[in-house]
Scaffold this motif. Structure first.
Motif, PDB file in Angstrom:
ATOM      1  N   GLU A  45      19.413  22.183  45.182  1.00 38.15           N
ATOM      2  CA  GLU A  45      18.447  23.217  44.816  1.00 38.15           C
ATOM      3  C   GLU A  45      17.059  22.874  45.358  1.00 38.15           C
ATOM      4  O   GLU A  45      16.336  23.724  45.883  1.00 38.15           O
ATOM      5  N   ARG A  48      17.009  23.536  49.048  1.00 39.01           N
ATOM      6  CA  ARG A  48      17.024  24.980  49.309  1.00 39.01           C
ATOM      7  C   ARG A  48      15.635  25.581  49.097  1.00 39.01           C
ATOM      8  O   ARG A  48      15.121  26.314  49.921  1.00 39.01           O
ATOM      9  N   LYS A  49      15.014  25.167  47.964  1.00 41.75           N
ATOM     10  CA  LYS A  49      13.677  25.696  47.636  1.00 41.75           C
ATOM     11  C   LYS A  49      12.647  25.319  48.703  1.00 41.75           C
ATOM     12  O   LYS A  49      11.752  26.081  49.015  1.00 41.75           O
ATOM     13  N   GLU A  51      13.331  24.661  51.781  1.00 39.68           N
ATOM     14  CA  GLU A  51      13.853  25.050  53.105  1.00 39.68           C
ATOM     15  C   GLU A  51      13.906  23.852  54.045  1.00 39.68           C
ATOM     16  O   GLU A  51      13.383  23.866  55.156  1.00 39.68           O
ATOM     17  N   ARG A  53      16.492  20.481  55.415  1.00 42.14           N
ATOM     18  CA  ARG A  53      17.867  19.942  55.462  1.00 42.14           C
ATOM     19  C   ARG A  53      17.939  18.658  54.662  1.00 42.14           C
ATOM     20  O   ARG A  53      16.943  17.948  54.542  1.00 42.14           O
ATOM     21  N   GLY A  74      26.022  21.143  50.246  1.00 38.32           N
ATOM     22  CA  GLY A  74      24.978  21.624  51.151  1.00 38.32           C
ATOM     23  C   GLY A  74      24.387  20.588  52.091  1.00 38.32           C
ATOM     24  O   GLY A  74      23.579  20.935  52.952  1.00 38.32           O
TER      25      GLY A  74
END
Ligand SMILES: Cc1ncc(COP(=O)(O)O)c(C=O)c1O
Length: 397
Positions: A45, A48-49, A51, A53, A74
């Motif tokens: 998370e 992802r937040k 952005e 890798r 992920g």
């Protein structure tokens, strides 16, 4: 020699699956799978937040099964430190691997080239770090040797710059430009970017100290990247960061990939860092289950000494549970831990009582064991759900 530890599961271990926690013999490394999954979800998370890798560092868990779990959550792949770790990950089905470390021995580089070609045939990719012209030349030779046999894989090469740890890496600036120009001369090498990992910053206790250390690292990266651009060389990716500083690299706008590893198990040393409010809450997920084997008036002794857990970053902490309350752990040697109540009004643990230790440093603790015992449903009332093979245990070459 290729690393291929496939320690078979003993019948005792197989029989343990489905059993309550009480059935686990001591001392034993136990993973709280629920806590591990929460850590994994929080990391995914976070990335992802921001952005960004993330390429989880597998030097910590040394398990291809956990690596695959991280990729399902992920992660773009894994980092490893050693050729043998990369081989163990590949043997376990991981196909995107970055050796975030320098390899210079020709015999090892032959294995690196071999693995690069093998992964390429499986649709995967191998990457490696360099910090010397000699290292580039030897890597290029090893890859060229394989190319002569008709295979045409390309290995991704990151130039490591020393951003403050004083370990591997060239000085930021011109030296990196020279190396990048060198890499670009070899058809089997692809300049993949900069590795800027600041190991010392991970364990600076104050959050502000960590922010300042990484701010200086970011300046080094930007300076080097600008010089490279002036020479017409784009930097595809800047990779680095560990659990201690990852919030700083993630917020930098300069790093594109996080290499954190310890977040998954969270050792006692990391728990001693001042929490950065931007950092996800990572829970302890690796424990050594131990049993009280001797108990006296003032202290008790448990059956886990430093053959069960690493003590390079400090002694383990004892998980506080009722009715015993808080316990201090003192070094009792290879096979013993000495337990004393942290406060005068608490009692000494009794014979047979279970004591859960939180290792000071998870990476070398894991490397002491062939298997980790995965428990679902909590340490108190859970059951053994799986046995996790540490298939890169002892993969040191
Ligand atoms: C190059 C490199 N990257 C990443 C890490 C991962 O750091 P951590 O386990 O502290 O998250 C390490 C750990 O030593 C490392 O050496």
């Amino acid at each position: 020699m290729q690393h291929s530890t496939k320690t078979p599961l003993s019948d005792d271990l197989k029989r343990l699956i489905g059993q309550p926690v009480a059935a686990i013999d001591t001392p034993a490394p136990v993973v709280d799978l629920d806590a591990m999954q929460r850590n994994l979800a929080r990391m995914a998370e976070f990335a992802r937040k921001h952005e960004i890798r993330w390429r989880a560092h597998a030097k910590m868990h040394k398990s291809s099964a956990i690596a695959r779990l991280q990729m399902q959550a992920g992660a773009v792949g894994v980092c490893v430190q050693k050729t043998a770790e990369a081989e163990a990950m590949a043997a376990g089905g991981v196909t995107d691997i970055y050796i975030s470390n320098e390899v210079v021995a020709p015999a090892k580089l032959a294995r690196v080239a071999d693995l690069a070609h093998r992964l390429a045939t499986e649709g995967g990719q191998l990457a490696i770090a360099v910090d010397s012209h000699e290292g580039v030349a030897r890597l290029a030779n090893a890859m060229a040797d394989r190319r002569r046999t008709g295979e045409a894989a390309v290995i991704d090469v990151f130039i490591e710059i020393d951003v403050g740890q004083g370990r591997c890496g060239v000085a930021p600036g011109r030296a990196a430009v020279d190396l990048a120009q060198d890499i670009r001369k070899h058809p089997a090498l692809r300049f993949a970017g900069l590795q800027a990992y600041h190991g010392r910053a991970q364990h600076l206790r104050g959050a502000q100290e960590r922010r300042e250390a990484i701010a200086r690292a970011v300046q080094d990266v930007v300076f080097t990247r600008n010089l490279l651009r002036q020479e017409g060389i784009e930097v595809p990716l800047v990779t680095g960061a560990g659990t201690g500083s990852m919030v700083c690299e993630a917020a930098s706008g300069v790093y594109g990939e996080l290499q954190s590893g310890s977040f998954l198990f969270m050792d006692a040393d990391y728990a001693a860092n001042e929490h950065d409010p931007a950092q996800p809450h990572f829970e302890h997920a690796l424990f050594v289950k131990s049993q009280v084997m001797s108990s006296g008036l003032l202290h008790a002794v448990c059956d886990a000494g430093h053959k069960s857990h690493a003590i390079d970053s400090g002694l383990p902490k004892v998980l506080t549970r009722e009715p015993t309350g808080e316990l201090d752990y003192a070094n009792g040697g290879d096979e013993h831990g000495i337990l004393r109540p942290a406060r005068g009004n608490q009692r000494v643990p009794r014979l047979d009582e279970t004591v859960w230790l939180i290792p000071g440093h998870c990476d070398p603790t894991v490397n002491l064991h062939n298997h980790l015992i995965g428990v679902a449903g909590g340490l108190e009332h859970g059951r053994v759900d799986k046995i996790i093979r540490v298939d890169a245990r002892g993969a040191l070459t």
